[in-house]
Design an enzyme around this catalytic site. Structure first.
Site, PDB file in Angstrom:
ATOM      1  N   LYS A 122       2.244 -26.145  -6.942  1.00 61.92           N
ATOM      2  CA  LYS A 122       3.343 -25.507  -7.680  1.00 61.92           C
ATOM      3  C   LYS A 122       2.865 -24.410  -8.641  1.00 61.92           C
ATOM      4  O   LYS A 122       3.571 -24.038  -9.578  1.00 61.92           O
ATOM      5  CB  LYS A 122       4.217 -26.513  -8.462  1.00 61.92           C
ATOM      6  CG  LYS A 122       4.571 -27.798  -7.767  1.00 61.92           C
ATOM      7  CD  LYS A 122       4.835 -27.711  -6.315  1.00 61.92           C
ATOM      8  CE  LYS A 122       6.024 -26.927  -5.904  1.00 61.92           C
ATOM      9  NZ  LYS A 122       6.079 -26.802  -4.409  1.00 61.92           N
ATOM     10  N   GLY A 124       1.751 -21.320  -7.453  1.00 62.87           N
ATOM     11  CA  GLY A 124       1.790 -19.993  -6.828  1.00 62.87           C
ATOM     12  C   GLY A 124       0.998 -19.937  -5.534  1.00 62.87           C
ATOM     13  O   GLY A 124       0.652 -18.847  -5.054  1.00 62.87           O
ATOM     14  N   HIS A 184      -5.623 -28.199  -2.076  1.00 61.20           N
ATOM     15  CA  HIS A 184      -5.208 -28.506  -3.447  1.00 61.20           C
ATOM     16  C   HIS A 184      -6.251 -29.379  -4.139  1.00 61.20           C
ATOM     17  O   HIS A 184      -6.026 -29.815  -5.274  1.00 61.20           O
ATOM     18  CB  HIS A 184      -3.878 -29.258  -3.457  1.00 61.20           C
ATOM     19  CG  HIS A 184      -2.676 -28.419  -3.136  1.00 61.20           C
ATOM     20  ND1 HIS A 184      -2.429 -27.207  -3.735  1.00 61.20           N
ATOM     21  CD2 HIS A 184      -1.624 -28.638  -2.300  1.00 61.20           C
ATOM     22  CE1 HIS A 184      -1.293 -26.707  -3.264  1.00 61.20           C
ATOM     23  NE2 HIS A 184      -0.798 -27.548  -2.398  1.00 61.20           N
ATOM     24  N   ARG A 340      12.134 -21.539  -5.370  1.00 61.81           N
ATOM     25  CA  ARG A 340      13.221 -21.993  -6.240  1.00 61.81           C
ATOM     26  C   ARG A 340      13.624 -20.821  -7.111  1.00 61.81           C
ATOM     27  O   ARG A 340      14.519 -20.075  -6.790  1.00 61.81           O
ATOM     28  CB  ARG A 340      12.751 -23.209  -7.057  1.00 61.81           C
ATOM     29  CG  ARG A 340      13.862 -23.940  -7.778  1.00 61.81           C
ATOM     30  CD  ARG A 340      13.305 -25.108  -8.590  1.00 61.81           C
ATOM     31  NE  ARG A 340      12.358 -24.671  -9.608  1.00 61.81           N
ATOM     32  CZ  ARG A 340      12.675 -24.368 -10.863  1.00 61.81           C
ATOM     33  NH1 ARG A 340      13.909 -24.490 -11.261  1.00 61.81           N
ATOM     34  NH2 ARG A 340      11.753 -23.954 -11.726  1.00 61.81           N
ATOM     35  N   LYS A 341      12.889 -20.581  -8.227  1.00 62.07           N
ATOM     36  CA  LYS A 341      13.235 -19.459  -9.114  1.00 62.07           C
ATOM     37  C   LYS A 341      12.170 -18.372  -9.123  1.00 62.07           C
ATOM     38  O   LYS A 341      12.457 -17.209  -9.274  1.00 62.07           O
ATOM     39  CB  LYS A 341      13.423 -19.977 -10.529  1.00 62.07           C
ATOM     40  CG  LYS A 341      14.755 -20.616 -10.793  1.00 62.07           C
ATOM     41  CD  LYS A 341      14.986 -20.702 -12.286  1.00 62.07           C
ATOM     42  CE  LYS A 341      16.407 -21.061 -12.620  1.00 62.07           C
ATOM     43  NZ  LYS A 341      16.587 -21.229 -14.066  1.00 62.07           N
ATOM     44  N   GLY A 342      10.913 -18.789  -9.072  1.00 59.04           N
ATOM     45  CA  GLY A 342       9.821 -17.821  -9.065  1.00 59.04           C
ATOM     46  C   GLY A 342       9.712 -17.026 -10.350  1.00 59.04           C
ATOM     47  O   GLY A 342       9.465 -15.821 -10.326  1.00 59.04           O
TER      48      GLY A 342
HETATM   49  N1  LIG Z   1       6.295 -14.845  -3.808  1.00 63.29           N
HETATM   50  C1  LIG Z   1       6.465 -15.586  -4.889  1.00 63.29           C
HETATM   51  N2  LIG Z   1       6.454 -15.024  -6.114  1.00 63.29           N
HETATM   52  C2  LIG Z   1       6.638 -15.759  -7.221  1.00 63.29           C
HETATM   53  N3  LIG Z   1       6.811 -17.102  -7.213  1.00 63.29           N
HETATM   54  C3  LIG Z   1       6.830 -17.718  -6.018  1.00 63.29           C
HETATM   55  C4  LIG Z   1       6.643 -17.002  -4.804  1.00 63.29           C
HETATM   56  N4  LIG Z   1       6.689 -17.874  -3.795  1.00 63.29           N
HETATM   57  C5  LIG Z   1       6.910 -19.096  -4.318  1.00 63.29           C
HETATM   58  N5  LIG Z   1       6.998 -19.003  -5.668  1.00 63.29           N
HETATM   59  C6  LIG Z   1       7.218 -20.076  -6.636  1.00 63.29           C
HETATM   60  O1  LIG Z   1       6.042 -20.880  -6.709  1.00 63.29           O
HETATM   61  C7  LIG Z   1       6.402 -22.251  -6.889  1.00 63.29           C
HETATM   62  C8  LIG Z   1       5.911 -23.057  -5.703  1.00 63.29           C
HETATM   63  O2  LIG Z   1       4.532 -23.222  -5.898  1.00 63.29           O
HETATM   64  P1  LIG Z   1       3.480 -23.342  -4.720  1.00 63.29           P
HETATM   65  O3  LIG Z   1       3.684 -22.259  -3.742  1.00 63.29           O
HETATM   66  O4  LIG Z   1       2.148 -23.449  -5.381  1.00 63.29           O
HETATM   67  O5  LIG Z   1       3.893 -24.723  -4.069  1.00 63.29           O
HETATM   68  S1  LIG Z   1       2.929 -25.585  -3.111  1.00 63.29           S
HETATM   69  O6  LIG Z   1       1.795 -26.014  -3.929  1.00 63.29           O
HETATM   70  O7  LIG Z   1       2.516 -24.764  -1.986  1.00 63.29           O
HETATM   71  O8  LIG Z   1       3.761 -26.740  -2.717  1.00 63.29           O
HETATM   72  C9  LIG Z   1       7.904 -22.267  -7.035  1.00 63.29           C
HETATM   73  O9  LIG Z   1       8.135 -22.084  -8.437  1.00 63.29           O
HETATM   74  P2  LIG Z   1       9.492 -22.491  -9.162  1.00 63.29           P
HETATM   75  O10 LIG Z   1      10.523 -21.485  -8.761  1.00 63.29           O
HETATM   76  O11 LIG Z   1       9.210 -22.396 -10.633  1.00 63.29           O
HETATM   77  O12 LIG Z   1       9.843 -23.876  -8.743  1.00 63.29           O
HETATM   78  C10 LIG Z   1       8.300 -21.049  -6.222  1.00 63.29           C
HETATM   79  O13 LIG Z   1       9.592 -20.580  -6.501  1.00 63.29           O
END
Ligand SMILES: Nc1ncnc2c1ncn2[C@@H]1O[C@H](COP(=O)(O)OS(=O)(=O)O)[C@@H](OP(=O)(O)O)[C@H]1O
Length: 385
Positions: A122, A124, A184, A340-342
């Site tokens: 979670k 990035g 991870h 979700r929100k990013g």
């Molecule tokens: N392109 C891009 N840019 C910005 N943020 C992004 C992007 N892709 C995924 N997300 C946000 O990253 C969160 C998911 O984390 P991970 O990708 O590390 O998840 S996992 O470990 O692979 O399960 C999750 O964060 P939250 O929105 O806060 O829940 C995703 O929304």
């Protein structure tokens, strides 16, 4: 715009059997030396080569029962339904992946030119996988026909332990170099070959309060209807105590941070908030570290911006929504589950001030003396945050 004219080589398959493109870079990022060793040719944690008879014995897949017996003795936490956690080598690892993690620890041989995307979940991961894959393969694909338009980043940068679910990781061994893989696992749990000369690491970390909020929602999405969500306050207490998937987050980040200081040529340490603030700058630094910097012509043609746009939250989340499907994992995950929100700072919409202060205090205490801080540049208050 066409980014290059190299032919797409289909060199291997993902653990699920899908085609996995070979990863190439315009300029090879480092010397491409194939050190594809026979798995188990070296005794784990010793570096001693095995005698041929020993090697033969070791080559056989480890009986799963041996792992299961050990796993059943490890401390258990069952609060993060549907994930059961076991405390293994000081970290809380999802029980369903432990047999593969153990097999990987014993057998995985990193190659010198491997690239690993590493993260606490979670933080990035999906984003970094997309960026690294798009940067590395940019001379082969046009933007109009890019593989990321048809499939999720997790299909192109696959978690290493998933290759170990069926015994021998032959698909992993058959992948052409340079491979891009992910994990991870915290630094201390990595196989010796990864900690040594094998491969280079791209690590992304994120402000712990936002990681927690993201994790809580992620778990909620996976929960069967028949099960109540884990109460936010209870999940918060567990997380602060380090009891969360691959936790604690602080030990996880600190391990890779320390290695990035000791061996900056081996570990590239990124912060999610800095990537949000400076996507193009982050992509350029990433490309430099990966050994395939953007040329002045590419910069002039806007290639950096094209890649960051393709890998942005808006783009990837829309693409995931346009191809919803269940992923080939043990957890009930869809292509859409990773978005979700990013944003940075969503913890403000979930936590009381007291909770935020408490988690900040844990962060300050756990990272004391390391030099690692979170979120300053994204407008999230730094430790004491
Ligand atoms: N392109 C891009 N840019 C910005 N943020 C992004 C992007 N892709 C995924 N997300 C946000 O990253 C969160 C998911 O984390 P991970 O990708 O590390 O998840 S996992 O470990 O692979 O399960 C999750 O964060 P939250 O929105 O806060 O829940 C995703 O929304």
């Amino acid at each position: 715009m066409t980014l290059g004219n190299r032919r797409h080589r289909l060199g291997s398959t993902s653990p699920g059997g899908d085609p996995l493109p070979a990863v190439t870079c315009k300029k090879p990022p480092f010397r491409v030396i194939s050190v594809m060793a026979t798995p188990s040719s070296v005794i784990p944690n010793s570096g001693r080569a095995l005698a041929p008879e020993e090697a033969k014995r070791e080559d056989a897949p480890k009986p799963r029962k041996e792992f299961d017996d050990l796993i059943s003795t490890l401390p258990l936490n069952q609060d993060w339904i549907p994930i059961r956690l076991r405390k293994y080598q000081d970290f809380w690892i999802p029980e369903h992946s432990l047999p593969e993690v153990m097999a990987m620890q014993q057998n995985f041989q990193a190659r010198l030119d491997d690239l690993f995307v590493l993260s606490y979940p979670k933080s990035g991961t999906t984003w970094l996988k997309a960026l690294a894959f798009a940067i590395m393969t940019r001379t082969r694909y046009s933007m109009a026909d890019h593989p990321l338009l048809r499939s999720t980043p997790h299909d192109f940068v696959v978690c290493i332990d998933r290759f170990f679910s069926g015994g021998r990781p032959s698909k992993l061994e058959a992948m052409p170099s340079p491979r891009m893989l992910s994990s991870h696992l915290p630094y201390p749990l990595l196989p010796d070959s990864m900690k040594g000369a094998g491969g280079r690491f791209l690590y992304v970390c994120r402000e712990p309060k936002d990681v927690f909020v993201s994790r809580w929602h992620f778990n909620d999405k996976m929960r069967p209807d028949s099960v109540e969500p884990i109460p936010f306050g209870k999940a918060f207490d567990l997380y602060c105590d380090g009891v969360s998937p691959y936790g604690s987050i602080w030990e996880h980040a600190r391990g890779y941070w320390g290695e990035s200081l000791r061996r900056p040529e081996k570990v590239f340490f990124l912060k999610y908030e800095e990537m949000l603030e400076e996507p193009a700058g982050s992509a350029k630094k990433l490309a430099d570290f990966m050994g395939c910097p953007f040329s002045p012509e590419e910069e002039k043609e806007g290639v950096v911006e094209e890649i960051t746009r393709l890998c942005s939250f808006d783009s990837l989340s829309k693409l995931a929504g346009s191809m919803p499907r269940k992923l080939n994992t043990k957890l009930p995950l869809q292509t859409t589950s990773f978005f979700r929100k990013g944003e940075a700072g969503d913890w403000r919409n979930h936590m009381s001030e007291e909770m935020a202060r408490r988690m900040d205090a844990v962060t300050s205490q756990k990272l004391e003396g390391s030099g690692l801080t979170f979120g300053i540049s994204a407008g999230v208050e730094a430790n004491g945050m």
